[in-house]
Scaffold this active site. Structure first.
Site, PDB file in Angstrom:
ATOM      1  N   ALA A  53       0.820  -1.225   0.000  1.00  0.00           N
ATOM      2  CA  ALA A  53       0.000   0.000   0.000  1.00  0.00           C
ATOM      3  C   ALA A  53       0.845   1.261   0.000  1.00  0.00           C
ATOM      4  O   ALA A  53       0.300   2.346   0.135  1.00  0.00           O
ATOM      5  CB  ALA A  53      -0.926  -0.016   1.218  1.00  0.00           C
ATOM      6  N   ASN A  54       2.166   1.124  -0.153  1.00  0.00           N
ATOM      7  CA  ASN A  54       2.977   2.338  -0.127  1.00  0.00           C
ATOM      8  C   ASN A  54       3.050   3.032  -1.488  1.00  0.00           C
ATOM      9  O   ASN A  54       3.561   4.135  -1.605  1.00  0.00           O
ATOM     10  CB  ASN A  54       4.400   2.046   0.378  1.00  0.00           C
ATOM     11  CG  ASN A  54       5.096   0.984  -0.427  1.00  0.00           C
ATOM     12  OD1 ASN A  54       4.881  -0.196  -0.210  1.00  0.00           O
ATOM     13  ND2 ASN A  54       5.919   1.394  -1.383  1.00  0.00           N
ATOM     14  N   SER A  55       2.518   2.385  -2.530  1.00  0.00           N
ATOM     15  CA  SER A  55       2.566   3.057  -3.835  1.00  0.00           C
ATOM     16  C   SER A  55       1.388   2.617  -4.697  1.00  0.00           C
ATOM     17  O   SER A  55       0.635   1.715  -4.317  1.00  0.00           O
ATOM     18  CB  SER A  55       3.881   2.729  -4.563  1.00  0.00           C
ATOM     19  OG  SER A  55       3.888   1.369  -4.933  1.00  0.00           O
ATOM     20  N   GLY A  56       1.240   3.286  -5.823  1.00  0.00           N
ATOM     21  CA  GLY A  56       0.299   2.885  -6.867  1.00  0.00           C
ATOM     22  C   GLY A  56      -1.128   2.676  -6.408  1.00  0.00           C
ATOM     23  O   GLY A  56      -1.673   3.437  -5.604  1.00  0.00           O
ATOM     24  N   ILE A  57      -1.714   1.613  -6.916  1.00  0.00           N
ATOM     25  CA  ILE A  57      -3.127   1.313  -6.657  1.00  0.00           C
ATOM     26  C   ILE A  57      -3.363   1.058  -5.165  1.00  0.00           C
ATOM     27  O   ILE A  57      -4.365   1.496  -4.600  1.00  0.00           O
ATOM     28  CB  ILE A  57      -3.535   0.088  -7.491  1.00  0.00           C
ATOM     29  CG1 ILE A  57      -3.458   0.428  -8.980  1.00  0.00           C
ATOM     30  CG2 ILE A  57      -4.940  -0.395  -7.125  1.00  0.00           C
ATOM     31  CD1 ILE A  57      -3.407  -0.767  -9.897  1.00  0.00           C
ATOM     32  N   GLY A  58      -2.417   0.377  -4.526  1.00  0.00           N
ATOM     33  CA  GLY A  58      -2.554   0.076  -3.095  1.00  0.00           C
ATOM     34  C   GLY A  58      -2.623   1.346  -2.269  1.00  0.00           C
ATOM     35  O   GLY A  58      -3.438   1.459  -1.350  1.00  0.00           O
ATOM     36  N   SER A 115      -5.192  -9.430 -12.812  1.00  0.00           N
ATOM     37  CA  SER A 115      -4.965  -8.669 -14.041  1.00  0.00           C
ATOM     38  C   SER A 115      -5.596  -9.408 -15.219  1.00  0.00           C
ATOM     39  O   SER A 115      -5.683 -10.637 -15.228  1.00  0.00           O
ATOM     40  CB  SER A 115      -3.468  -8.508 -14.287  1.00  0.00           C
ATOM     41  OG  SER A 115      -3.265  -7.981 -15.574  1.00  0.00           O
ATOM     42  N   TYR A 133       4.425 -13.689 -14.536  1.00  0.00           N
ATOM     43  CA  TYR A 133       3.454 -12.704 -14.005  1.00  0.00           C
ATOM     44  C   TYR A 133       2.033 -13.148 -14.357  1.00  0.00           C
ATOM     45  O   TYR A 133       1.145 -13.176 -13.504  1.00  0.00           O
ATOM     46  CB  TYR A 133       3.760 -11.321 -14.598  1.00  0.00           C
ATOM     47  CG  TYR A 133       2.771 -10.253 -14.179  1.00  0.00           C
ATOM     48  CD1 TYR A 133       2.853  -9.646 -12.928  1.00  0.00           C
ATOM     49  CD2 TYR A 133       1.747  -9.834 -15.041  1.00  0.00           C
ATOM     50  CE1 TYR A 133       1.946  -8.662 -12.536  1.00  0.00           C
ATOM     51  CE2 TYR A 133       0.843  -8.855 -14.667  1.00  0.00           C
ATOM     52  CZ  TYR A 133       0.943  -8.267 -13.416  1.00  0.00           C
ATOM     53  OH  TYR A 133       0.042  -7.287 -13.038  1.00  0.00           O
TER      54      TYR A 133
HETATM   55  N1  LIG Z   1      -0.524  -0.862 -13.057  1.00  0.00           N
HETATM   56  C1  LIG Z   1      -1.193  -1.620 -13.881  1.00  0.00           C
HETATM   57  O1  LIG Z   1      -1.351  -1.290 -15.062  1.00  0.00           O
HETATM   58  C2  LIG Z   1      -1.812  -2.918 -13.430  1.00  0.00           C
HETATM   59  C3  LIG Z   1      -2.550  -3.651 -14.348  1.00  0.00           C
HETATM   60  C4  LIG Z   1      -3.136  -4.854 -13.947  1.00  0.00           C
HETATM   61  C5  LIG Z   1      -2.978  -5.282 -12.651  1.00  0.00           C
HETATM   62  N2  LIG Z   1      -2.243  -4.549 -11.779  1.00  0.00           N
HETATM   63  C6  LIG Z   1      -2.091  -5.065 -10.410  1.00  0.00           C
HETATM   64  O2  LIG Z   1      -2.328  -4.040  -9.485  1.00  0.00           O
HETATM   65  C7  LIG Z   1      -1.612  -4.314  -8.280  1.00  0.00           C
HETATM   66  C8  LIG Z   1      -0.889  -3.066  -7.810  1.00  0.00           C
HETATM   67  O3  LIG Z   1       0.088  -2.716  -8.752  1.00  0.00           O
HETATM   68  P1  LIG Z   1       0.557  -1.212  -9.004  1.00  0.00           P
HETATM   69  O4  LIG Z   1       0.329  -0.949 -10.438  1.00  0.00           O
HETATM   70  O5  LIG Z   1      -0.024  -0.304  -8.017  1.00  0.00           O
HETATM   71  O6  LIG Z   1       2.142  -1.395  -8.817  1.00  0.00           O
HETATM   72  P2  LIG Z   1       3.166  -0.762  -7.764  1.00  0.00           P
HETATM   73  O7  LIG Z   1       3.005   0.707  -7.654  1.00  0.00           O
HETATM   74  O8  LIG Z   1       4.505  -1.284  -8.173  1.00  0.00           O
HETATM   75  O9  LIG Z   1       2.735  -1.430  -6.393  1.00  0.00           O
HETATM   76  C9  LIG Z   1       3.138  -2.696  -6.025  1.00  0.00           C
HETATM   77  C10 LIG Z   1       3.301  -2.737  -4.529  1.00  0.00           C
HETATM   78  O10 LIG Z   1       3.670  -4.068  -4.148  1.00  0.00           O
HETATM   79  C11 LIG Z   1       4.714  -3.982  -3.210  1.00  0.00           C
HETATM   80  N3  LIG Z   1       5.529  -5.185  -3.144  1.00  0.00           N
HETATM   81  C12 LIG Z   1       6.364  -5.680  -4.085  1.00  0.00           C
HETATM   82  N4  LIG Z   1       7.000  -6.750  -3.616  1.00  0.00           N
HETATM   83  C13 LIG Z   1       6.552  -6.962  -2.357  1.00  0.00           C
HETATM   84  C14 LIG Z   1       6.833  -7.904  -1.348  1.00  0.00           C
HETATM   85  N5  LIG Z   1       7.758  -8.859  -1.520  1.00  0.00           N
HETATM   86  N6  LIG Z   1       6.171  -7.826  -0.174  1.00  0.00           N
HETATM   87  C15 LIG Z   1       5.275  -6.851   0.040  1.00  0.00           C
HETATM   88  N7  LIG Z   1       4.974  -5.895  -0.870  1.00  0.00           N
HETATM   89  C16 LIG Z   1       5.609  -5.961  -2.046  1.00  0.00           C
HETATM   90  C17 LIG Z   1       5.528  -2.789  -3.650  1.00  0.00           C
HETATM   91  O11 LIG Z   1       6.349  -2.337  -2.589  1.00  0.00           O
HETATM   92  P3  LIG Z   1       7.760  -1.577  -2.868  1.00  0.00           P
HETATM   93  O12 LIG Z   1       7.417  -0.162  -3.183  1.00  0.00           O
HETATM   94  O13 LIG Z   1       8.505  -1.741  -1.580  1.00  0.00           O
HETATM   95  O14 LIG Z   1       8.414  -2.273  -4.003  1.00  0.00           O
HETATM   96  C18 LIG Z   1       4.420  -1.819  -4.017  1.00  0.00           C
HETATM   97  O15 LIG Z   1       3.968  -1.139  -2.883  1.00  0.00           O
HETATM   98  C19 LIG Z   1      -0.709  -5.505  -8.590  1.00  0.00           C
HETATM   99  O16 LIG Z   1      -1.296  -6.677  -8.079  1.00  0.00           O
HETATM  100  C20 LIG Z   1      -0.688  -5.557 -10.098  1.00  0.00           C
HETATM  101  O17 LIG Z   1      -0.478  -6.868 -10.590  1.00  0.00           O
HETATM  102  C21 LIG Z   1      -1.660  -3.374 -12.119  1.00  0.00           C
END
Ligand SMILES: NC(=O)c1ccc[n+]([C@@H]2O[C@H](COP(=O)([O-])OP(=O)(O)OC[C@H]3O[C@@H](n4cnc5c(N)ncnc54)[C@H](OP(=O)(O)O)[C@@H]3O)[C@@H](O)[C@H]2O)c1
Length: 382
Positions: free
Chosen positions: A132-137, A260, A293
């Protein structure tokens, strides 16, 4: 007269007068609801007119909105030094004229989390969001917290987690948010997280399995499993197993697994149609990052469906969601080619508020390492 009309007060008959035992209150974001003290129930509709209302405009000068320990909204009049549960704007409510329901969907792909939660009071609800520290979370955590939920940001890096907490508190200093360590690449860390959460004796109403890595080079976790499979699927699977009892006790509760659309472009069965376990955590020779993935996202959906089948009768639902295609988050960070593709697609895809993306440079120095991260730095694991 215009002001009275605006406030819905020009009609002086008793339609708006509340029957005995009823009280008018407001939620944090200004929706009016009605509490019946005799029957101990609340409802959105006026008990006589059946109308829904919301307050118009901000609080008068010198007033501030607070929330007590029971999650009940109250108001402080700093000028006259008094507090009241009565929203001073109640004299100026406007009718909420919802558009008559049509066959069209109320929300679409461009709806934001804040829009979907509008009018909801999540006080007393507890949510955990992984990654939850970045992006969608982060956007999800922020939206839930701004609607009153107690939100735990489960992050692998406490520095980034605490930074995200601060960003939410900057938006609303009363938000109930905290960061806790969870590294999905370590089953031990998942276990420690679950124990730490349980020691708080809190309910759990919403568990969002959001964290993921994408396009990562092949590497093994400390549990000797391929990292994409473990972080995206197995770590979450284990987390849900460990928290299942809390979810059941907190029902109605829900699990949301962020999957996804790309789950479609893969297979986890062998030629004879049987589940091929070697595909889940492949060797370096058989590894292709995109396929790994996609497989992990397919696992997310299969897991969510089965979880729903097993737990829905106990008041815990599970849903897998696709958040949108190629949204510009930090997901593409593992390879510059992905970054380029995400950048090119950015004008045409759903947007994420810019503050959701944390500068990656902060990841490198001066932060506590989990065993998995320490192993990674020493070159033993990823
Ligand atoms: N963005 C898209 O276009 C898209 C499309 C389809 C699905 N999704 C899904 O949406 C979800 C969120 O993705 P996002 O786009 O928001 O990407 P993101 O900004 O990269 O967020 C991913 C988060 O997961 C954390 N993470 C990675 N490895 C981890 C671990 N070992 N333990 C705990 N946390 C961990 C990251 O932490 P750190 O910052 O510490 O690395 C980051 O907070 C994912 O499930 C992704 O598959 C995204």
């Amino acid at each position: 007269m215009a002001a009275l009309k605006y406030a819905g007060l020009e009609d002086t008959d008793s339609e708006e007068e509340l029957p005995p035992g009823w009280e008018e209150r407001t939620t944090k974001d200004g929706w009016v609801y009605y509490a019946n003290h005799l029957e101990e129930k609340t409802q959105w509709e006026h008990p006589k007119s059946g109308k829904r209302k919301r307050v118009a405009g901000g609080l008068p000068y010198g007033w501030e909105q607070e929330t007590d320990e029971n999650g009940q909204v109250y108001f402080v009049d700093h000028i006259n030094k008094r507090t009241t549960y009565l929203d001073p704007r109640l004299a100026f409510t406007v009718e909420d004229n919802p558009v008559k329901p049509t066959t069209r969907q109320k929300y679409d792909g461009n709806s934001t989390a804040m829009e979907i939660l509008q009018g909801r009071d999540l006080s007393g609800r507890v949510a955990i969001i992984t990654g939850a520290n970045s992006g969608i979370g982060f956007e999800t955590a922020k939206s839930l917290a701004l609607h009153g939920a107690y939100v735990i940001l489960a992050c692998r890096n406490m520095s980034r987690g605490n930074d995200a907490v601060q960003r939410i508190l900057t938006e609303w200093h009363k938000a109930k948010v905290e960061a806790m360590t969870l590294d999905l690449a370590s089953l031990h860390s998942v276990q420690l997280f679950a124990e730490a959460f349980k020691s708080k004796n809190m309910p759990l109403h919403i568990l969002i399995c959001n964290a993921a890595i994408f396009g990562a080079p092949w590497c093994l976790t400390e549990d000797d499993l391929e990292s994409t499979f473990q972080v995206n699927h197995l770590g979450h699977f284990y987390l849900v197993q460990l928290l299942e009892d809390v979810l059941r006790r907190s029902s109605p509760a829900r699990v949301v697994v962020v999957s996804s659309e790309s789950h479609r472009f893969t297979e986890i069965k062998d030629n004879s149609g049987k589940l091929d376990f070697s595909l889940l955590s492949p060797s370096k020779k058989e590894y292709w990052a995109m396929l790994a993935y996609n497989r992990s996202k397919l696992c997310n959906i299969l897991f969510s469906n089965e979880l729903n089948r097993r737990l829905a009768p106990h008041g815990v639902t599970s849903n897998a969601v696709h958040p949108g295609n190629m949204m510009y988050s930090s997901l593409h960070r593992s390879w510059w080619v992905y970054t380029l593709l995400f950048t090119l697609a950015r004008p045409f895809t759903k947007s994420m508020q810019s503050q959701a993306c944390l500068p990656r440079s902060r990841a490198r120095n001066g932060e506590t390492a989990t065993p998995a991260q320490a192993a990674r730095r020493e070159g033993r694991h990823c």
